[in-house]
Write an enzyme that holds these catalytic residues in place. Structure first.
Site, short mmCIF file in Angstrom:
data_model
loop_
_atom_site.label_atom_id
_atom_site.label_comp_id
_atom_site.label_asym_id
_atom_site.label_seq_id
_atom_site.Cartn_x
_atom_site.Cartn_y
_atom_site.Cartn_z
N GLY A 99 2.29 -1.84 3.39
CA GLY A 99 2.70 -3.23 3.07
C GLY A 99 1.97 -3.80 1.88
N VAL A 102 1.80 -5.82 -4.12
CA VAL A 102 1.34 -5.81 -5.55
C VAL A 102 0.42 -4.65 -5.87
CG1 VAL A 102 -0.05 -7.11 -7.08
CG2 VAL A 102 1.17 -8.50 -5.53
N HIS A 106 -5.99 -5.70 -3.01
CA HIS A 106 -6.43 -6.90 -2.91
C HIS A 106 -6.71 -7.07 -1.36
CE1 HIS A 106 -2.00 -6.88 -2.75
NE2 HIS A 106 -1.86 -7.87 -1.72
#
Ligand code: ZN
Length: 152
Positions: A99, A102, A106
């Site tokens: 999932g 970007v 992060h």
């Protein structure tokens, strides 16, 4: 995984870190930075990122990994003091299949509030439990792979 030197050129998080894209920063240190997610699932939903462009978990060096974890720990605590959160979930999506949307790694810090109705879809945990032999085989494969990680 080797990364091209210009992998950061079209990276929105690198743009944020460079000051070219607006963001609401909450934390900075030598190795990490943290800012509010623009699509929060809870008040105070923060993204902790390495300051250098890193695509995947395996691309982090150990110091960056420690710094990200410490930043998340401090932010989760700050959400309790500053936003009256009662807990937090930490979530990291490593790769598209997990999932990751970007291409700059992060770590989500998602504050939780008493009686909030936030639900993490946990259909995967409803799968039949594997036999112990299968668990031991999996553990052995991971242990062997970790033993080969002598450089890290
Ligand atoms: Zn980046």
């Amino acid at each position: 995984m080797a990364q091209s030197a210009d992998a950061s050129v079209n990276c929105v998080f690198c743009g944020i870190l460079a000051g070219d894209v607006p963001a609401s920063f909450v934390y900075d240190d030598e190795l990490t930075s943290a800012f509010l997610d623009i699509r929060p699932v809870a008040r105070g939903h923060v993204l902790v990122v390495p300051r250098r462009h890193r695509l995947r978990l395996e691309d982090l060096d150990e110091r960056e990994g420690v710094a990200m974890w410490n930043a998340a720990r401090r932010i989760a605590k700050a959400a309790q003091g500053g936003l009256h959160a009662s807990g937090a979930n930490l979530l990291l999506a490593d790769g598209r299949s997990a999932g990751q949307e970007v291409d700059h790694l992060h770590l989500h810090v998602i504050p939780r509030y008493r009686l909030d109705d936030l639900v993490f879809d946990a259909r995967a945990w409803a799968l039949p439990a594997p036999e112990r032999d299968e668990l031991m085989d999996t553990a052995s494969a991971l242990t062997a792979a970790l033993a080969e990680e002598v450089d890290r």
